[in-house]
Design an enzyme around this catalytic site. Sequence first.
Site, PDB file in Angstrom:
ATOM      1  N   LYS A  21       0.877  -1.177   0.000  1.00  0.00           N
ATOM      2  CA  LYS A  21       0.000   0.000   0.000  1.00  0.00           C
ATOM      3  C   LYS A  21       0.913   1.225   0.000  1.00  0.00           C
ATOM      4  O   LYS A  21       1.522   1.567   1.012  1.00  0.00           O
ATOM      5  CB  LYS A  21      -0.914   0.013   1.218  1.00  0.00           C
ATOM      6  CG  LYS A  21      -1.906   1.160   1.167  1.00  0.00           C
ATOM      7  CD  LYS A  21      -2.923   1.084   2.271  1.00  0.00           C
ATOM      8  CE  LYS A  21      -4.037   2.097   2.066  1.00  0.00           C
ATOM      9  NZ  LYS A  21      -3.573   3.475   1.991  1.00  0.00           N
ATOM     10  N   ARG A  54      -7.579  12.674  -6.651  1.00  0.00           N
ATOM     11  CA  ARG A  54      -8.780  11.973  -6.208  1.00  0.00           C
ATOM     12  C   ARG A  54      -9.861  12.969  -5.763  1.00  0.00           C
ATOM     13  O   ARG A  54     -11.042  12.748  -5.998  1.00  0.00           O
ATOM     14  CB  ARG A  54      -8.389  11.063  -5.049  1.00  0.00           C
ATOM     15  CG  ARG A  54      -9.525  10.345  -4.428  1.00  0.00           C
ATOM     16  CD  ARG A  54      -8.992   9.283  -3.465  1.00  0.00           C
ATOM     17  NE  ARG A  54     -10.081   8.543  -2.891  1.00  0.00           N
ATOM     18  CZ  ARG A  54     -10.705   8.887  -1.786  1.00  0.00           C
ATOM     19  NH1 ARG A  54     -10.335   9.961  -1.118  1.00  0.00           N
ATOM     20  NH2 ARG A  54     -11.709   8.164  -1.328  1.00  0.00           N
ATOM     21  N   CYS A 103      31.993   7.587  36.232  1.00  0.00           N
ATOM     22  CA  CYS A 103      30.576   7.951  36.089  1.00  0.00           C
ATOM     23  C   CYS A 103      29.718   6.685  36.050  1.00  0.00           C
ATOM     24  O   CYS A 103      29.898   5.821  35.193  1.00  0.00           O
ATOM     25  CB  CYS A 103      30.381   8.753  34.806  1.00  0.00           C
ATOM     26  SG  CYS A 103      28.664   9.158  34.475  1.00  0.00           S
TER      27      CYS A 103
END
Length: 670
Positions: free
Chosen positions: A117, A138, A432
């Site tokens: 699609k 359309r 860290c």
Amino acid sequence: MVIPGPVRKEAEALRREIEEHNRRYYLLDQPSIPDAEYDRLFRRLQEIETGFPELALPDSPTLRVGAPPLAQFAAVAHRVPMLSLNNAFSAGEARAFDERVRKALQVDQVEYAVEPKFDGLAISLTYRDGVFVQGATRGDGGTGEDVTPNLRTVRSIPLRLPEAVGGAALEVRGEVLMFRRDFDALNGRQRASGEKEFMNPRNAAAGGLRQLDSRITSRRLLRFFAYAVAEPDLSAKTHSEMLDRLKGMGFPVAGERETVSGIEGLLGYFAKIGVLRAKLPYAIDGVVYKVNRLDWQQQLGFVSRAPRFAIAHKFPAEEEFTEVIGIDVQVGRTGAITPVARLKPVFVGGVTVTNATLHNEDELRRKDVRAGDTVIVRRAGDVIPEVVSVVMEKRPPQSVSFSMPVQCPVCGSAITKSPDEVVARCSGGLFCAAQRKQALLHFASRRALDIEGLGEKLVDQLVDGNLVRTPADLYALGLAQLSGLDRMAEKSAENILAALDRSRNTTLQRVIYALGIRNVGESTARDLAAHFGSLDRLMEAGLDALERVPDVGPVVAKSIRQFFDEPHNLQVIKGLRDAGLVWGEGEGRREANSRVSRIFVLTGTLPTLTRDEAHAMIEARGGKVSGSVSKKTDYVLAGDDAGVKLDKAKSLGVKVIDEGEFLRLMEGSE
Ligand code: IVH
């Protein structure tokens, strides 16, 4: 004006020649002349048409660069309404569609034509006596806009058909869209000229199609794919036959279209296209299932504004609106500081998303994302969710722009940024806790040591509780320590210990990758393992030796050298060895325990995949395809009429899988 015969002939020959080159370029992807030569032919035709305007016919390729602007679009009434499709959003809804169809037709099994699609715009093309005369959008389905000059600029729309089919008139329907690479180039140009970027290829295509000045449309490089004929039926018996006819006439049709049988066929196709989706050159938002027999289509007919014989099975939407609750920063494995938007939870791309990356400070500034903003979030495939853009109209009045912290929010170290990098970094290194956690997660990840169960929550507890500092510490964990943790049942603790134990036996490539050397990803790790064959040799290699490895340049070589010059890292490697980790030295390539990088043998005919497609999917995930079955084979993918290879697999005890299992395996390993 009298037009000399030879000029008329030359124009005619040029038109044909240019259109043939267009066809080769846009349809077959096989250009056969250099661009400059094409331009020469094109300019010559333009020259003739300027001199003799009567020769500028409606099918002339010179119209592909656009015509003078229109004042407005004329309305076009569609002789056959342009309908839309009903949607299915789940396998259950697809199943219900197949049941409805079978019930209405009173048959047990239906053949379907299945296709992608396209995520573009529906248009209709009218040909009279084989010449393209009108193209329309359309609109509301009943009336659209006449965008003929714009559609003439779409190189893949034939201006003249090889035969005047369908008597006087033929109306073909399909989708106009933009290829992703053309979209990226367009946005690159927009950026360079300081103009607004387009949100996605669909919007860019829509904007391009609705230009009154078709010269602008021409520069957008739109494409067309046909998927239906409004009239006549081209005396085809099935939808797929009809598309074959269209293809024969020079219309592009989806290369991925197929015919399948029953619901299993539909769902198999859905899964397959889901996997191929990211590799298609254009965006799709699902697949379309159509009853293949045209007489059955007619029998099923329409209900309100959609056919009963077709349905769109949609993928979950990849973009959604949501709100930014706040912005903070994450610290990565190498200290990279990434700004992250905390979001109001939103379902997008098939999952609920609560965070989206803003990549880096430059990106954040460019998009100007602020707390309180409404944003578009995108999550495509397995890609990390990201903020696409801000809906400026919805910005609250008192919003303030975000400022990057100057100290690491986790360890308090200074955040630094070297002038040649876009990324800011925490200078804390393995001091860290955030970097330590990320390093551990990386070490345990699937493509590294693949320690199942060692996820974020567990790593947080292990680091915060000072149980683990480096990857080597993981192997000293005991049952009592693990089962003492939050939400950790004894069984899960045992599972983790078992996974850790399994990971002791690994490969050189995985170890190199797992160490987390900056700029060394999976494929560099593979090359290094193959080249040096042992970790000691890699550790001793100087810059020159490193740069002799294919694809290793000065930057990567320097990161590797720096990594092994750091005493702390040597300590970790020693720790891993002491913990009993072994990796095959000297072999490098063979993947011992990956779920993806395996050896497949293909045999027989698969229901929906071609061999090439299956082959490509395997290789895309780092696997290999071998021609013969041996003890080294991991899977035999068997289809119909599988022969001796299947027998051999059975006799050797090699795992045999069918297409369904194969697709699941591929899906799970992207
Ligand atoms: S067939 C009777 N096939 O989806 C309806 N449509 O929701 C005929 N679309 O407006 C449509 N790809 O723009 C069909 N392969 C495909 C399609 C497709 C995209 C669009 C089309 C239509 C919308 C319907």
